[in-house]
Design a protein around this motif. Structure first.
Motif, PDB file in Angstrom:
ATOM      1  N   THR A  30       0.667  -1.157   0.128  1.00 26.37           N
ATOM      2  CA  THR A  30       0.013  -0.018   0.000  1.00 26.37           C
ATOM      3  C   THR A  30       0.788   1.365   0.030  1.00 26.37           C
ATOM      4  O   THR A  30       1.927   1.208   0.680  1.00 26.37           O
ATOM      5  N   GLU A  57      -6.113   3.548   6.722  1.00 25.30           N
ATOM      6  CA  GLU A  57      -6.492   2.316   5.752  1.00 25.30           C
ATOM      7  C   GLU A  57      -5.491   1.438   5.350  1.00 25.30           C
ATOM      8  O   GLU A  57      -5.716   0.422   4.457  1.00 25.30           O
ATOM      9  N   PRO A  59      -3.089  -1.813   5.717  1.00 28.75           N
ATOM     10  CA  PRO A  59      -3.047  -3.019   6.168  1.00 28.75           C
ATOM     11  C   PRO A  59      -1.643  -3.183   7.112  1.00 28.75           C
ATOM     12  O   PRO A  59      -0.552  -2.533   6.591  1.00 28.75           O
ATOM     13  N   LEU A  87      -3.540  -1.935  14.806  1.00 25.08           N
ATOM     14  CA  LEU A  87      -3.343  -2.894  14.177  1.00 25.08           C
ATOM     15  C   LEU A  87      -3.116  -4.262  15.316  1.00 25.08           C
ATOM     16  O   LEU A  87      -3.547  -4.981  15.072  1.00 25.08           O
ATOM     17  N   ASN A  91      -5.198  -7.591  15.907  1.00 27.37           N
ATOM     18  CA  ASN A  91      -4.434  -8.980  15.704  1.00 27.37           C
ATOM     19  C   ASN A  91      -4.650  -9.635  16.811  1.00 27.37           C
ATOM     20  O   ASN A  91      -4.819 -10.873  16.957  1.00 27.37           O
TER      21      ASN A  91
END
Ligand code: NAP
Length: 315
Positions: A30, A57, A59, A87, A91
């Motif tokens: 990205t 946005e 990942p 994140l 996770n």
């Protein structure tokens, strides 16, 4: 293949992203720029990845490159730190994730896990500490001594470049391999020396470009157009660069100051001062640096004093 996210894919970010993707070292996943339009253009140049409208946005990835301008790096590191935390929390809630994995979020600064993400920037002036908010990620800086004026040219010419690196050891292991895959060699630099090290590159690269412009201003004032001046300069500029690299500056210095031609220097100073104050100021300062250099060679001390007095305006 390790995944790479790029925040700020301008001249440097596009070049590195494309080369790492082409060499199969990183999969560019990205790209986030200031504008989505610019991120889309970068993705097209890199030939892989998706454009993101914001850091939020993006990942998770093995590696994150912040390649914005230097002045945006601190703020982007803070934004990325918040995102990495989100994140990690997401996770840790995922099915199958163990408590042992979750403790990674609470690790101290300098551990050397190999599976934590790497966050790095490519500024020559800033150390990796500006990325500290991103811990527990491994942080580093990696400055390629290359002028990324045009990404297409840099893609073809980056191999052979030295890259000055500092930061966490596990991040440096990844970056040594990453730049090695591009034909570049890394060298260690202490973070407290980065400003001086970077000033050294600025003198040789950016200031050389400014010198070329000053030279063209003199030619223009003498009635020689830019195309003619550039063609006239090409052999002497390339030869001078080669002489300096092969013989060193002291043995490469030629011209009126090396010869001690005080009258010629006085007449040139008068001519440039009559053209522009900027030309005169630079002629004086660089002239003084030339006198210092010529002193290391055969220039007699008495002539050096005369030249210094002339260039300092006290003669
Ligand atoms: N250029 C060189 O020769 C060179 C050499 C060695 C090291 N470096 C280092 O490399 C880094 C990048 O330099 P560069 O010359 O490639 O800069 P650049 O061409 O100006 O590119 C900077 C990129 O950062 C993006 N950006 C700026 N603010 C942002 C934000 N808030 N969020 C997301 N993206 C943002 C810009 O997006 P937009 O396109 O949307 O404006 C642009 O794509 C710097 O740290 C510099 O010191 C550069």
């Amino acid at each position: 293949m390790k995944t790479l996210n790029i925040i700020g894919a301008g001249k440097l970010g596009r070049t590195l992203g494309r080369l790492w993707q082409e060499r199969g070292f990183f999969e560019v996943q990205t790209v986030c720029n200031r504008s989505l339009k610019s991120a889309l253009t970068a993705v097209r140049f890199i030939g892989a990845g998706k454009a993101a409208g914001s850091i939020g946005e993006m990942p998770a990835a093995d590696c994150w490159l912040i390649a914005s301008g230097d002045r945006q790096i601190a703020a982007l590191a803070t934004e990325l730190a918040n995102h990495l935390h989100s994140l990690a929390v997401t996770n840790s809630r995922a099915p199958g994730h163990s408590d042992d994995d979750h403790t990674a979020a609470n690790r101290k600064t300098n551990d050397s896990r190999t599976d934590r993400p790497v966050v790095f920037h490519c500024s020559g002036a800033l150390g990796s500490s500006v990325l500290a908010p991103c811990r527990p990620a491994a942080i580093a800086s990696a400055h390629p001594v290359h002028s990324f004026a045009d990404p297409a040219r840099s893609v073809a010419t980056l191999a052979g470049t030295a890259v000055a690196v500092e930061g966490d050891s596990d991040a440096l292991t990844v970056l040594n391999d990453a730049f090695g895959a591009l034909g570049c060699r890394t060298l260690a630099i202490a973070s407290e020396h980065k400003s001086l090290y970077h000033a050294g590159s600025v003198f040789a690269c950016n200031y050389m470009t400014a010198l070329m412009d000053l030279s063209l201003q003199c030619f223009a004032a003498a009635g020689i157009d830019e195309a003619e001046a550039l063609s006239l300069l090409q052999p002497i500029v390339l030869q001078t660069a080669r002489n300096n690299l092969e013989l060193g500056p002291a043995a490469s210095l030629t011209g009126p100051i090396a010869r001690g031609d005080t009258a010629t220097v006085a007449s040139q100073l008068k001519a440039v001062a009559g053209t522009s104050p900027l030309l005169a100021a630079n002629y004086r300062q660089l002239g003084l640096a030339c006198v210092e250099l010529a002193r290391r060679g055969d220039l007699p001390a008495e002539i050096a004093e005369q030249l210094n007095a002339l260039l300092n305006g006290s003669h």
